[in-house]
Design an enzyme around this catalytic site. Structure first.
Site: not given
Length: 328
Positions: A43, A130, A176, A180, A205, A208, A238
């Site tokens: 990541n 997640h 998210e 992910s 979230d 990413h 990440k």
């Protein structure tokens, strides 16, 4: 092998051993191996973890006396000036009223969903949310319901059903920004509109998305992060190249976490040196947009090659999943 590794397995662990054997039979047994070769799976999206910027920041921090370890919980002796500076800078960078630095994204999601939603509330979560959110919800006291992935109408239907059954507490919507495993982007505009319509708290979230999406890599939710009922999570291990996580939102929510989140209260604080590195990562995002542009050149090249060589198309992000089939 050491003697401990070759000793007979205690009968008490027979069930664990059988479960591991089942995983081996399904070719799903995992083990740790040294990393090698080209990086197509980490990541570290911007390459900051091995950058001169973070190496120099580490040296400079040590030279000015920043501690390697915190020495305790932040509510005791572990609250370092680096933690405080990082939180102030992160709140300003991501556009929130306040921020809280935690040891990792998993811990942060556990803290959010175990400590903030109350009994009588509803946590409405995307079907692909997640695992850390699931663990937080299990520790919490609120009712939980899931909705079909990236489907605002399905989310609205779940809320309507909950209200029809007498639900009257605060609604928390968990999504998210970039998922992910699938690499899909959340329909943020529609989800934000639903949250406003239902007077819900939107928890995004950004793990990413941070570093790649939004102005200067501030994430997909940066435009709404200032709102009192928006809470964002930015992981630091990440694209930011270090470790830890930043929860950004209204001060009342941050102070609730400080006072109620067991994963914060009873944990040794993150390393002050690591906080200094996260500060350096944020400065790099703000002052070195070329790094982000290079990353997107690589992402677009990978997407094009996936289409050319494998016929794989439709990717929206840096995550290019190859789905081999459904699990039996």
């Amino acid at each position: 092998m050491t003697p401990a590794m070759t000793s007979p397995m205690p009968q008490a662990f027979a069930r664990q051993a059988a479960a591991l054997d089942d995983l081996r039979q399904m070719d799903r047994f995992r083990q740790l191996i040294p990393r090698a070769g080209h990086d197509f799976s980490s990541n570290d999206y911007l390459g900051l973890s091995v950058s001169e910027a973070l190496k120099e920041a580490a040296v400079a921090a040590l030279e000015r006396g920043v501690a390697v370890g915190a020495g305790g919980s932040r509510l005791l002796r572990g609250n370092d000036a680096e933690h405080i500076a990082l939180e102030q800078e992160a709140a300003a960078f991501f556009g929130s009223e306040a921020a809280l630095f935690m040891g990792g994204g998993f811990n942060a999601n556990q803290a959010i969903f175990s400590a903030l939603p109350q009994k009588g509330d509803l946590v409405l979560y995307d079907a692909l949310i997640h695992a850390s959110t699931h663990d937080g919800m299990r520790l919490g006291r609120a009712e939980t319901r899931k909705f079909a992935h990236n489907d605002p109408k399905a989310a609205a239907d779940e809320i309507a059903q909950w209200r029809a059954m007498g639900g009257a507490g605060q609604i928390w919507i968990a999504i998210e920004a970039v998922y992910s495993m699938e690499g899909t982007l959340a329909p943020l505009t529609a989800m934000c509109a639903l949250a406003v319509q239902e007077d819900a708290v939107l928890v995004v979230d950004e793990a990413h998305a941070t570093g790649l999406f939004g102005a200067l890599g501030r994430g997909l939710a940066h435009g709404i992060a200032h709102r009192p009922k928006v809470l964002t999570l930015h992981t630091c291990g990440k694209a930011l190249g270090a470790s830890g996580a930043l929860i950004c939102g209204a001060r009342v929510l941050i102070e609730t976490l400080i006072n109620r989140a067991r994963g914060f209260i009873f944990a040794t604080a993150p390393s002050p040196l690591n906080a200094a590195l996260v500060r350096a990562g944020l400065r790099d995002l703000a002052t070195n947009p070329a790094r982000r542009l290079r990353a997107w050149d690589n992402i677009e090249h990978a997407q094009a090659e996936a289409a050319r060589l494998c016929g794989l198309r439709g990717y929206d992000s840096q995550i290019l999943p190859v789905v081999l089939g459904k699990e039996a």
